[in-house]
Design a protein around this motif. Structure first.
Motif, PDB file in Angstrom:
ATOM      1  N   ASP A   1      -5.241  -3.160   2.404  1.00  0.00           N
ATOM      2  CA  ASP A   1      -4.559  -4.440   2.612  1.00  0.00           C
ATOM      3  C   ASP A   1      -3.083  -4.235   2.924  1.00  0.00           C
ATOM      4  O   ASP A   1      -2.502  -4.955   3.734  1.00  0.00           O
ATOM      5  N   LEU A   2      -2.456  -3.274   2.269  1.00  0.00           N
ATOM      6  CA  LEU A   2      -1.036  -2.997   2.491  1.00  0.00           C
ATOM      7  C   LEU A   2      -0.809  -1.926   3.549  1.00  0.00           C
ATOM      8  O   LEU A   2       0.333  -1.620   3.885  1.00  0.00           O
ATOM      9  N   GLY A   3      -1.881  -1.330   4.052  1.00  0.00           N
ATOM     10  CA  GLY A   3      -1.746  -0.287   5.066  1.00  0.00           C
ATOM     11  C   GLY A   3      -1.250   1.034   4.523  1.00  0.00           C
ATOM     12  O   GLY A   3      -0.584   1.790   5.214  1.00  0.00           O
ATOM     13  N   ILE A   4      -1.571   1.322   3.257  1.00  0.00           N
ATOM     14  CA  ILE A   4      -1.115   2.556   2.612  1.00  0.00           C
ATOM     15  C   ILE A   4      -2.248   3.571   2.610  1.00  0.00           C
ATOM     16  O   ILE A   4      -3.367   3.270   2.191  1.00  0.00           O
ATOM     17  N   ARG A   5      -1.947   4.771   3.096  1.00  0.00           N
ATOM     18  CA  ARG A   5      -2.909   5.869   3.106  1.00  0.00           C
ATOM     19  C   ARG A   5      -2.476   6.935   2.103  1.00  0.00           C
ATOM     20  O   ARG A   5      -1.316   7.028   1.738  1.00  0.00           O
TER      21      ARG A   5
ATOM     22  N   LYS B   1      -0.593   8.322  -3.705  1.00  0.00           N
ATOM     23  CA  LYS B   1      -1.740   9.046  -4.242  1.00  0.00           C
ATOM     24  C   LYS B   1      -3.034   8.262  -4.058  1.00  0.00           C
ATOM     25  O   LYS B   1      -4.107   8.769  -4.330  1.00  0.00           O
ATOM     26  N   THR B   2      -2.911   7.006  -3.655  1.00  0.00           N
ATOM     27  CA  THR B   2      -4.089   6.161  -3.495  1.00  0.00           C
ATOM     28  C   THR B   2      -4.109   5.524  -2.103  1.00  0.00           C
ATOM     29  O   THR B   2      -3.169   5.647  -1.342  1.00  0.00           O
ATOM     30  N   VAL B   3      -5.196   4.817  -1.817  1.00  0.00           N
ATOM     31  CA  VAL B   3      -5.356   4.112  -0.546  1.00  0.00           C
ATOM     32  C   VAL B   3      -5.410   2.613  -0.836  1.00  0.00           C
ATOM     33  O   VAL B   3      -6.128   2.178  -1.736  1.00  0.00           O
TER      34      VAL B   3
END
Length: 168
Positions: free
Chosen positions: A50-54, A45-47
């Motif tokens: 740093d961790l590469g999460i979209r 649900k968030t961006v």
């Protein structure tokens, strides 16, 4: 059954992988083997750059268990933990969470080199009858403070019904 009796509302078993792809497919297999239920994908649900999460990216999977299936799964999961749970596993609303380090600890599960090692989080939601009035769509109301499950009541419920030893 009294309206003051505490009961298990649901149990959510979660495996967080952090990425889509092959590891997520393996986590699906593990959850299906352990719970005999079909897992659902959890979506970001968030961006976090740093961790590469979209946003909208699949991160893991979960299964929600209710009723007798939830109770029997909790018995099996607590047996792995030798019926010992830390006091910090209980929150102020009376819910309990703990982790299992490896799915092969469950009875009848064997290590599969193709799958690897997967741990999981088990979250137990406790409540009283009538507690869903704050979640229903029609005539939504607040649950009074005296009707909510407190931390000490949840600990006592787990000690009495599941023979859990709470470690400080």
């Amino acid at each position: 059954m009294s309206m003051r009796d505490i009961q298990i509302g649901k149990i959510v078993v979660n495996i967080g992988v952090g990425e889509a792809g092959e590891r997520l497919v393996k986590a699906f297999k593990v959850l299906e083997m352990v719970t005999s239920q079909k897992p659902v994908q959890t979506i970001s649900k968030t961006v976090n750059r740093d961790l590469g999460i979209r946003r909208g990216m699949p991160l893991g999977c979960k299964v929600t268990l209710r009723g007798n299936i939830a109770t029997s799964f909790l018995e099996r999961a607590l047996a792995i933990r030798e019926y010992r749970v830390h006091e910090y596993s209980f929150d102020k609303e009376g819910n309990m969470s703990f982790g299992i380090t490896d799915y092969t600890d469950f009875d009848g599960m064997k290590y599969d080199p193709e799958i690897g090692i997967f741990g999981m989080d088990v979250c137990v939601v406790l409540g009283r009858p009538g507690g869903r009035i704050n979640q229903r769509s029609l005539l939504k109301r607040k649950v009074s403070k005296s009707h909510r499950v407190q931390r000490n009541e949840a600990i006592r419920f787990m000690e009495d019904n599941f023979k859990v030893r709470v470690i400080e």
